[in-house]
Design a protein around this motif. Structure first.
Motif, PDB file in Angstrom:
ATOM      1  N   UNK A 207      34.328  44.016  -3.508  1.00 32.35           N
ATOM      2  CA  UNK A 207      33.891  43.464  -1.983  1.00 32.35           C
ATOM      3  C   UNK A 207      34.865  44.162  -0.755  1.00 32.35           C
ATOM      4  N   UNK A 208      34.212  44.256   0.239  1.00 21.31           N
ATOM      5  CA  UNK A 208      34.382  44.673   1.152  1.00 21.31           C
ATOM      6  C   UNK A 208      34.075  43.686   2.322  1.00 21.31           C
ATOM      7  N   UNK A 209      34.804  43.357   3.634  1.00 19.12           N
ATOM      8  CA  UNK A 209      34.618  42.336   4.537  1.00 19.12           C
ATOM      9  C   UNK A 209      35.087  42.267   5.484  1.00 19.12           C
ATOM     10  N   UNK A 210      34.710  41.941   6.648  1.00 19.33           N
ATOM     11  CA  UNK A 210      35.485  42.733   7.929  1.00 19.33           C
ATOM     12  C   UNK A 210      36.310  41.010   8.255  1.00 19.33           C
ATOM     13  N   UNK A 211      37.838  41.195   8.384  1.00 14.27           N
ATOM     14  CA  UNK A 211      38.148  39.211   9.380  1.00 14.27           C
ATOM     15  C   UNK A 211      38.715  40.428  10.330  1.00 14.27           C
ATOM     16  N   UNK A 212      38.336  39.706  11.274  1.00 13.74           N
ATOM     17  CA  UNK A 212      39.010  40.325  12.671  1.00 13.74           C
ATOM     18  C   UNK A 212      39.698  42.310  13.102  1.00 13.74           C
ATOM     19  N   UNK A 213      39.753  41.745  12.805  1.00 10.23           N
ATOM     20  CA  UNK A 213      40.625  43.839  13.352  1.00 10.23           C
ATOM     21  C   UNK A 213      40.954  44.431  12.064  1.00 10.23           C
ATOM     22  N   UNK A 214      41.077  43.584  10.888  1.00  8.30           N
ATOM     23  CA  UNK A 214      40.851  44.269   9.463  1.00  8.30           C
ATOM     24  C   UNK A 214      39.697  44.398   8.113  1.00  8.30           C
ATOM     25  N   UNK A 215      39.950  45.270   7.521  1.00  8.71           N
ATOM     26  CA  UNK A 215      38.782  44.528   6.775  1.00  8.71           C
ATOM     27  C   UNK A 215      39.755  44.220   5.355  1.00  8.71           C
ATOM     28  N   UNK A 216      39.379  43.597   5.121  1.00  5.94           N
ATOM     29  CA  UNK A 216      39.479  42.893   3.650  1.00  5.94           C
ATOM     30  C   UNK A 216      38.897  43.054   2.074  1.00  5.94           C
ATOM     31  N   UNK A 217      39.391  43.948   1.485  1.00  5.21           N
ATOM     32  CA  UNK A 217      38.933  44.640   0.022  1.00  5.21           C
ATOM     33  C   UNK A 217      39.983  44.607  -0.978  1.00  5.21           C
ATOM     34  N   UNK A 218      38.702  43.347  -1.516  1.00  7.29           N
ATOM     35  CA  UNK A 218      38.779  42.382  -2.702  1.00  7.29           C
ATOM     36  C   UNK A 218      38.319  43.772  -4.443  1.00  7.29           C
ATOM     37  N   UNK A 219      39.587  43.844  -5.291  1.00  8.21           N
ATOM     38  CA  UNK A 219      39.013  44.750  -6.405  1.00  8.21           C
ATOM     39  C   UNK A 219      39.909  43.809  -7.717  1.00  8.21           C
ATOM     40  N   UNK A 220      39.019  44.516  -8.727  1.00 18.30           N
ATOM     41  CA  UNK A 220      38.939  43.367 -10.233  1.00 18.30           C
ATOM     42  C   UNK A 220      40.526  43.154 -10.242  1.00 18.30           C
ATOM     43  N   UNK A 221      41.737  43.945  -9.361  1.00 18.89           N
ATOM     44  CA  UNK A 221      42.906  43.427  -9.939  1.00 18.89           C
ATOM     45  C   UNK A 221      43.984  43.222  -8.291  1.00 18.89           C
ATOM     46  N   UNK A 222      43.414  43.374  -7.490  1.00 22.25           N
ATOM     47  CA  UNK A 222      44.064  42.288  -6.327  1.00 22.25           C
ATOM     48  C   UNK A 222      43.403  42.658  -5.120  1.00 22.25           C
ATOM     49  N   UNK A 223      44.452  42.184  -3.747  1.00 19.11           N
ATOM     50  CA  UNK A 223      43.521  42.080  -2.285  1.00 19.11           C
ATOM     51  C   UNK A 223      44.379  42.675  -0.993  1.00 19.11           C
ATOM     52  N   UNK A 224      43.669  43.318  -0.753  1.00 25.66           N
ATOM     53  CA  UNK A 224      44.058  44.611   0.477  1.00 25.66           C
ATOM     54  C   UNK A 224      43.830  44.035   1.485  1.00 25.66           C
ATOM     55  N   UNK A 225      44.591  44.646   2.625  1.00 23.51           N
ATOM     56  CA  UNK A 225      44.058  44.697   4.220  1.00 23.51           C
ATOM     57  C   UNK A 225      43.768  46.444   4.664  1.00 23.51           C
ATOM     58  N   UNK A 226      43.362  46.486   5.236  1.00 24.81           N
ATOM     59  CA  UNK A 226      42.985  47.762   5.462  1.00 24.81           C
ATOM     60  C   UNK A 226      42.421  47.935   7.312  1.00 24.81           C
ATOM     61  N   UNK A 227      42.698  48.695   7.970  1.00 24.10           N
ATOM     62  CA  UNK A 227      42.230  48.991   9.286  1.00 24.10           C
ATOM     63  C   UNK A 227      41.159  49.893   9.139  1.00 24.10           C
ATOM     64  N   UNK A 228      40.614  50.376   8.272  1.00 26.62           N
ATOM     65  CA  UNK A 228      39.347  51.964   7.860  1.00 26.62           C
ATOM     66  C   UNK A 228      39.222  51.860   6.357  1.00 26.62           C
ATOM     67  N   UNK A 229      37.961  52.290   6.556  1.00 26.29           N
ATOM     68  CA  UNK A 229      37.532  52.183   4.752  1.00 26.29           C
ATOM     69  C   UNK A 229      36.582  53.753   4.772  1.00 26.29           C
ATOM     70  N   UNK A 230      37.184  54.428   3.727  1.00 27.77           N
ATOM     71  CA  UNK A 230      36.462  55.333   3.352  1.00 27.77           C
ATOM     72  C   UNK A 230      35.456  55.319   1.810  1.00 27.77           C
ATOM     73  N   UNK A 231      34.050  55.157   1.759  1.00 24.26           N
ATOM     74  CA  UNK A 231      33.336  55.078   0.346  1.00 24.26           C
ATOM     75  C   UNK A 231      32.958  56.611   0.347  1.00 24.26           C
ATOM     76  N   UNK A 232      33.954  57.257  -0.979  1.00 25.33           N
ATOM     77  CA  UNK A 232      33.287  58.577  -1.275  1.00 25.33           C
ATOM     78  C   UNK A 232      32.975  58.392  -3.094  1.00 25.33           C
TER      79      UNK A 232
END
Length: 327
Positions: free
Chosen positions: A99-124
Motif C-alpha cells: 500500500x501507498x498512502x498520502x500522509x500530510x507531506x509524506x507517503x506512507x509505504x506499507x510492505x510485507x516486511x516494514x513501513x516507510x515514509x517517503x517524500x516521493x514514490x516511483x512505480x516501476x
C-alpha cells in the motif's frame, strides 16, 4: 519509521536506473523489489535471447558486453546484478509493496516486511506478474502454466502451446527441439507480426513441414487431465495432451495503481494519467517509469526507450527541492 526522499517500487532495469540517478544526485532513496534483482528477467525462459542489442539495454552509460549482438537472459542477469552490487545500491529484495498512502507531506509505504515514509514514490513495476487468463474450464489444473522456463521439462510429452507472439513461438520451437510433441494454438490467422525476424522463418518452416502442428483461428474450449478441447473453424477438436503452456501475454497490476489513486483511462488501453514531461501522475509526488506507463499497450515501452525516465523524474524531484544541478 525510516524516511526517504524517494522510494522506488520495482527492482527491474528501470527501477535500478532510477536508483542510480537518485544516488548520483544525493537523494536518500530505497528500491523495493518483491523478488530477486530484476525479478521479471529472472523469470524469463532460461534460453531467452533479447530482441534488442546489448548497447540498447545499457543504463547510465555503463557498457553491456555480450557474446553476441543480442544478449541472452543469463548475460542480462549478470549485467544488472553487477550494476547493483558495484554501485552498492540501496535495495530491499523479497519485500512486496502492499500500500501507498498520502500522509500530510509524506507517503506512507506499507510492505510485507516494514513501513516507510517517503517524500516521493516511483512505480516501476512492469507488467510480467499477472498473466492474461484463458478463462476456460480446467485452466486451474497443475498441468497448465502461464510461464515457460526450460524445454527439458516437456521432453517426450504432448504439449499444447497457446499464443502467437515471441514467448509462445520460442517455447514451441525449443520444446520441439527437445523432443516434445508440440501443438500450437493461435487465435488469429497467422503467427504474430511481432515475432523476432530471425525466428519467424524457423517457425513457419516447422509448421509447413508438419514438425509442429499449428491450429489457426482456434481457441481453447476446455482443458482436462489427459486432453485439451479446441474450438476450430471445422468444429470441436479433442487432442491428447500432457501439458499446456498458455503464453497469451501479461497485464500490469491496474488494481494496485487504482488503490494508490492513479487515474486510468476508461477505454481498453487503461492508460495511466501522467505528465510525459515529468512522469508525475495525477498524484503529486508519485511518478511512473518504464513499461507500466503504457497500460495495456505493453509493446510500447521497453528498456531502451524508457531508461530516460530516470533522468526526467529525478530532475523534477530536484527542481521541487530547489537543488537541481545547473548544466
Amino acid at each position: 519509521m525510516e524516511r526517504f526522499d524517494l522510494l522506488i517500487v520495482g527492482g527491474g532495469p528501470i527501477g535500478i536506473a532510477c536508483g542510480l540517478e537518485a544516488q548520483k544526485n544525493g537523494l536518500n532513496y530505497l528500491i523495493i523489489e518483491k523478488g530477486p534483482i530484476v525479478n521479471s528477467l529472472f523469470n524469463y525462459p532460461v534460453n531467452m535471447q533479447f530482441f534488442s542489442s546489448s548497447e540498447r539495454l545499457e543504463i547510465d552509460n555503463i557498457p553491456f558486453i555480450s557474446n553476441e549482438a543480442k544478449p541472452k537472459r543469463n548475460e542480462a542477469l549478470e549485467y544488472y546484478r553487477r550494476i547493483v552490487t558495484s554501485n552498492r545500491l540501496k535495495l530491499h529484495l523479497f519485500e512486496k509493496v502492499e500500500a501507498i498512502e498520502k500522509k500530510t507531506e509524506d507517503f506512507k509505504v506499507v510492505t510485507s516486511k516494514n513501513r516507510y515514509l517517503a517524500s516521493n514514490v516511483i512505480i516501476a513495476t512492469g507488467f510480467y506478474d499477472l498473466p492474461n487468463l484463458l478463462e476456460v474450464p480446467g485452466e486451474e489444473l497443475p498441468k497448465v502454466s502461464h510461464y515457460y522456463k526450460d524445454p527439458h521439462f516437456y521432453a517426450s510429452q504432448k504439449l499444447a502451446v497457446v499464443g502467437a507472439s515471441n514467448s509462445a513461438i520460442d517455447a514451441a520451437l525449443e520444446c520441439w527441439r527437445k523432443g516434445a510433441e508440440v501443438s500450437l494454438i493461435i487465435r488469429g490467422p497467422e503467427v504474430g507480426k511481432r515475432v523476432k525476424y530471425w525466428v519467424r522463418p524457423d517457425i513457419v518452416n516447422r509448421i509447413e513441414e508438419g514438425s509442429i502442428k499449428a491450429y489457426f483461428n482456434t481457441a481453447v474450449k476446455e482443458i482436462h487431465e489427459k486432453e485439451i478441447v479446441l474450438d476450430t473453424p471445422d468444429g470441436t477438436l479433442v487432442l491428447e495432451n500432457d501439458f499446456v503452456l498458455a503464453l497469451t501475454g501479461y497485464t500490469p497490476n491496474f488494481e494496485f495503481l487504482e488503490r494508490v489513486g492513479i487515474e486510468l483511462s476508461e477505454d481498453e488501453k487503461r492508460l495511466p494519467n501522467y505528465n510525459p514531461e515529468t512522469m508525475e501522475t495525477n498524484i503529486n509526488g508519485v511518478y511512473l517509469a518504464g513499461v507500466i506507463c503504457g497500460g495495456m499497450e505493453t509493446h510500447k515501452w521497453f528498456i531502451e526507450n524508457s531508461r530516460i525516465h530516470a533522468k526526467i523524474i529525478i530532475k523534477d524531484i530536484l527542481k521541487k527541492k530547489g537543488t537541481e544541478k545547473k548544466s
